[in-house]
Write a protein that holds these residues in place. Sequence first.
Motif, mmCIF file in Angstrom:
data_model
loop_
_atom_site.group_PDB
_atom_site.id
_atom_site.type_symbol
_atom_site.label_atom_id
_atom_site.label_comp_id
_atom_site.label_asym_id
_atom_site.label_seq_id
_atom_site.Cartn_x
_atom_site.Cartn_y
_atom_site.Cartn_z
ATOM 1 N N GLY A 274 0.850 -1.214 0.000
ATOM 2 C CA GLY A 274 0.000 0.000 0.000
ATOM 3 C C GLY A 274 0.872 1.246 0.000
ATOM 4 N N ASP A 275 0.495 2.254 -0.792
ATOM 5 C CA ASP A 275 1.270 3.500 -0.768
ATOM 6 C C ASP A 275 1.110 4.174 0.587
ATOM 7 O OD1 ASP A 275 -1.493 4.025 -1.531
ATOM 8 O OD2 ASP A 275 -0.884 6.111 -1.726
ATOM 9 N N ALA A 276 2.078 5.011 0.932
ATOM 10 C CA ALA A 276 2.002 5.732 2.204
ATOM 11 C C ALA A 276 2.647 7.097 2.016
ATOM 12 C CB ALA A 276 2.726 4.947 3.300
ATOM 13 N N PRO A 277 2.052 8.153 2.593
ATOM 14 C CA PRO A 277 2.637 9.481 2.428
ATOM 15 C C PRO A 277 4.044 9.523 3.029
ATOM 16 C CG PRO A 277 0.492 9.590 3.534
ATOM 17 C CD PRO A 277 0.854 8.150 3.443
ATOM 18 N N GLY A 278 4.996 9.987 2.256
ATOM 19 C CA GLY A 278 6.394 10.010 2.713
ATOM 20 C C GLY A 278 7.244 9.027 1.926
ATOM 21 N N MET A 279 6.582 8.139 1.166
ATOM 22 C CA MET A 279 7.365 7.194 0.350
ATOM 23 C C MET A 279 8.219 7.964 -0.655
ATOM 24 S SD MET A 279 5.053 3.862 -0.491
ATOM 25 C CE MET A 279 5.112 2.431 0.609
ATOM 26 N N ASN A 280 7.661 9.044 -1.228
ATOM 27 C CA ASN A 280 8.452 9.831 -2.195
ATOM 28 C C ASN A 280 9.663 10.459 -1.534
ATOM 29 O OD1 ASN A 280 7.136 9.468 -4.653
ATOM 30 N ND2 ASN A 280 5.529 10.938 -4.098
ATOM 31 N N GLY B 92 -11.761 5.240 4.941
ATOM 32 C CA GLY B 92 -11.198 4.581 3.744
ATOM 33 C C GLY B 92 -9.869 5.134 3.268
ATOM 34 N N HIS B 93 -9.687 5.084 1.942
ATOM 35 C CA HIS B 93 -8.357 5.357 1.371
ATOM 36 C C HIS B 93 -7.929 6.805 1.434
ATOM 37 C CE1 HIS B 93 -9.133 1.304 -0.064
ATOM 38 N NE2 HIS B 93 -7.825 1.193 -0.181
ATOM 39 N N MET B 94 -8.827 7.709 1.813
ATOM 40 C CA MET B 94 -8.369 9.097 1.989
ATOM 41 C C MET B 94 -7.254 9.153 3.042
ATOM 42 S SD MET B 94 -11.362 10.853 4.242
ATOM 43 C CE MET B 94 -10.403 12.315 4.497
ATOM 44 N N GLN B 95 -7.230 8.137 3.933
ATOM 45 C CA GLN B 95 -6.199 8.102 4.982
ATOM 46 C C GLN B 95 -4.804 7.831 4.421
ATOM 47 O OE1 GLN B 95 -7.963 5.690 8.552
ATOM 48 N NE2 GLN B 95 -9.163 5.276 6.732
ATOM 49 N N ARG B 96 -4.746 7.305 3.208
ATOM 50 C CA ARG B 96 -3.438 6.957 2.636
ATOM 51 C C ARG B 96 -2.865 8.067 1.765
ATOM 52 N NH1 ARG B 96 -3.959 0.934 1.182
ATOM 53 N NH2 ARG B 96 -3.380 1.467 -0.928
ATOM 54 N N GLY B 97 -3.709 9.074 1.458
ATOM 55 C CA GLY B 97 -3.252 10.092 0.518
ATOM 56 C C GLY B 97 -2.809 11.369 1.191
ATOM 57 N N GLY B 98 -2.423 12.318 0.356
ATOM 58 C CA GLY B 98 -2.107 13.661 0.843
ATOM 59 C C GLY B 98 -0.630 13.905 1.075
ATOM 60 N N SER B 99 -0.350 15.183 1.231
ATOM 61 C CA SER B 99 1.023 15.624 1.439
ATOM 62 C C SER B 99 1.533 15.136 2.800
ATOM 63 C CB SER B 99 1.003 17.153 1.385
ATOM 64 O OG SER B 99 2.279 17.658 1.551
ATOM 65 N N PRO B 100 2.732 14.547 2.851
ATOM 66 C CA PRO B 100 3.227 14.044 4.137
ATOM 67 C C PRO B 100 3.497 15.160 5.145
ATOM 68 C CG PRO B 100 4.913 13.825 2.426
ATOM 69 C CD PRO B 100 3.654 14.255 1.740
ATOM 70 N N THR B 101 3.321 14.851 6.414
ATOM 71 C CA THR B 101 3.642 15.814 7.479
ATOM 72 C C THR B 101 5.155 16.002 7.540
ATOM 73 O OG1 THR B 101 3.799 13.997 9.059
ATOM 74 C CG2 THR B 101 1.681 15.138 8.934
ATOM 75 N N CYS B 102 5.574 17.021 8.258
ATOM 76 C CA CYS B 102 7.017 17.258 8.415
ATOM 77 C C CYS B 102 7.666 16.036 9.073
ATOM 78 C CB CYS B 102 7.244 18.520 9.254
ATOM 79 S SG CYS B 102 8.981 18.911 9.387
ATOM 80 N N PHE B 103 6.971 15.470 10.062
ATOM 81 C CA PHE B 103 7.523 14.298 10.760
ATOM 82 C C PHE B 103 7.831 13.179 9.766
ATOM 83 C CE2 PHE B 103 7.328 10.225 12.853
ATOM 84 C CZ PHE B 103 8.060 10.427 14.012
ATOM 85 N N ASP B 104 6.868 12.882 8.883
ATOM 86 C CA ASP B 104 7.078 11.792 7.916
ATOM 87 C C ASP B 104 8.164 12.127 6.901
ATOM 88 O OD1 ASP B 104 5.560 9.619 8.716
ATOM 89 O OD2 ASP B 104 3.710 10.475 7.933
ATOM 90 N N ARG B 105 8.252 13.390 6.497
ATOM 91 C CA ARG B 105 9.288 13.771 5.526
ATOM 92 C C ARG B 105 10.680 13.600 6.135
ATOM 93 N NH1 ARG B 105 6.925 19.285 2.665
ATOM 94 N NH2 ARG B 105 4.741 18.659 2.753
ATOM 95 N N VAL B 106 10.807 14.011 7.396
ATOM 96 C CA VAL B 106 12.131 13.914 8.050
ATOM 97 C C VAL B 106 12.468 12.445 8.298
ATOM 98 C CG1 VAL B 106 13.467 14.521 10.111
ATOM 99 C CG2 VAL B 106 11.922 16.202 9.092
ATOM 100 N N LEU B 107 11.479 11.697 8.783
ATOM 101 C CA LEU B 107 11.691 10.262 9.039
ATOM 102 C C LEU B 107 12.131 9.552 7.760
ATOM 103 C CD1 LEU B 107 11.313 7.855 11.076
ATOM 104 C CD2 LEU B 107 8.999 7.611 10.140
ATOM 105 N N ALA B 108 11.407 9.816 6.670
ATOM 106 C CA ALA B 108 11.711 9.163 5.385
ATOM 107 C C ALA B 108 13.096 9.573 4.886
ATOM 108 C CB ALA B 108 10.644 9.539 4.361
ATOM 109 N N SER B 109 13.446 10.834 5.061
ATOM 110 C CA SER B 109 14.754 11.319 4.599
ATOM 111 C C SER B 109 15.868 10.631 5.382
ATOM 112 C CB SER B 109 14.850 12.839 4.790
ATOM 113 O OG SER B 109 13.828 13.482 4.061
ATOM 114 N N ARG B 110 15.686 10.549 6.695
ATOM 115 C CA ARG B 110 16.717 9.901 7.527
ATOM 116 C C ARG B 110 16.835 8.421 7.178
ATOM 117 N NH1 ARG B 110 15.715 11.235 13.775
ATOM 118 N NH2 ARG B 110 17.815 10.380 13.994
ATOM 119 N N MET B 111 15.695 7.770 7.009
ATOM 120 C CA MET B 111 15.721 6.326 6.723
ATOM 121 C C MET B 111 16.366 6.043 5.373
ATOM 122 S SD MET B 111 12.168 4.843 8.250
ATOM 123 C CE MET B 111 12.063 4.368 9.989
#
Length: 327
Positions: free
Chosen positions: A14-20, A256-275
Motif C-alpha cells: 500500500g502507498d504511504a505518504p512520505g514514500m516519495n 477509507g483510502h483518503m487516509q493513505r493520501g495527501g502531502s506528508p507531514t514534516c515528521f514523515d518527511r524527516v523520518l523518510a529522509s533519515r531512513m
Amino acid sequence: MKDIKKIGVLTSGGDAPGMNAAVRAVVRSCVFNKIECFGVYKGFQGLIDNNIKSMNARSVNNIINKGGTILKTARCKDFYKEEVRKKAYKSLKENGIDALVIIGGDGSFTASIIINKEFGVPIIGIPGTIDNDILGTSFTIGYDTALNTVIESIDKIRDTAISHNRLFFVEVMGRDAGHIALNAGIGAGAEEILIPEEDMGLDRLIESLKRSEKSGKSSSIVMVAEGDKTGKNVFEIASYVENNMPTYEVRVSVLGHMQRGGSPTCFDRVLASRMGVYAVESLLNGSSNVMVGIKDDRMILSPLVDAIKGQTEINKDLIRVSEILSI
Ligand code: F6P
C-alpha cells in the motif's frame, strides 16, 4: 563481499505518504556516494517486467511534498512463484543492480527475504505503511500523516455530530492493528475506541455510551479500527447500538483510502529522509537483510525476519488515558 556500484529502489504494498521523500533520499544518497541508482516501477512487478529506469538527483526534484509514490506500487502475488522470481533476477542482472532498497510493509519484506535467500542480493528494507504495524521501529513512514488526516476528518464529523445530537461510528484503517484508531481516537477526543488488540464487547460499549448519555453528552464519536472484532464490521456494531439506544440517531462514516493520501507531514518527511540516507549508508557498510528503524530518535537496524515476526504492541497507557478522558 562484492563492491556495491548500482542500487535499485522500489516501493511495494500500500502507498504511504512520505514514500516519495524516502525515494528521494535513497536516490540522492546514492548520487552523493557516487553509486548509480535505478528506480524499479510498480514494486516487485517492475522487477519481473524489467520496468527499471536510471535515476539521478534531478529525477526526484519536487517530490518531497507529494503523497503516493512516483515509482508506483503494487501488491504482487505472482512473486511467490519461483519461475516468476527467476525473471526478476534476470532483470537485476541485465541492469547490473547489486543491491536493493525496498520501501514497504510486511508483505514486501517477506518477498525481500526470499530474493536475498535465493539470489544473494543484499537488501535493506524501509518501513512504509500507514498502519505502524512493523516490529523494529517506533514509527513507519506515513503513519503520522494518516493520524493527522484522521483527526482533521473527525473534527469535521464532530460538527455534524454536535449539530444533530448524533452518535457517529468512524471506521479507520490499520489492517489488524489498532495504532491509528487509538492515537487518532485520543487526538480527536473519541468517547470510545475499539481496537483489535482489546476486545471491549458490545455490552460494555452500550454500558459506557449509556453512562456518557446520563452524564449529559448529547453526541459522541466512537472510533472503530477496521480490524476490530467487537462486531462483524462497523455497520453491525452501529446497528446493534442503535437498537439498544433508540434515543440516539446513529451514523457510520468509513474514512477509507483518503487516509493513505495527501502531502506528508514534516515528521514523515524527516523520518523518510533519515531512513533513506541510513539505508544506503548501511548497504555500503555491508549490511543486508535488515530493516532501518527509528527508536528513541536514533536510526537502528534489525533483521528483516524480526520485522515481520508478529504483531506490534499497543501502548496500554493510551487505553488508560482514553478511558480517563472520555468520562
Ligand atoms: O496497509 C495499508 C492499508 O491501507 C491497510 O490499512 C488496509 O487494511 C489496506 O492497506 C487496504 O488495502 P487496499 O488498498 O489493497 O484495499
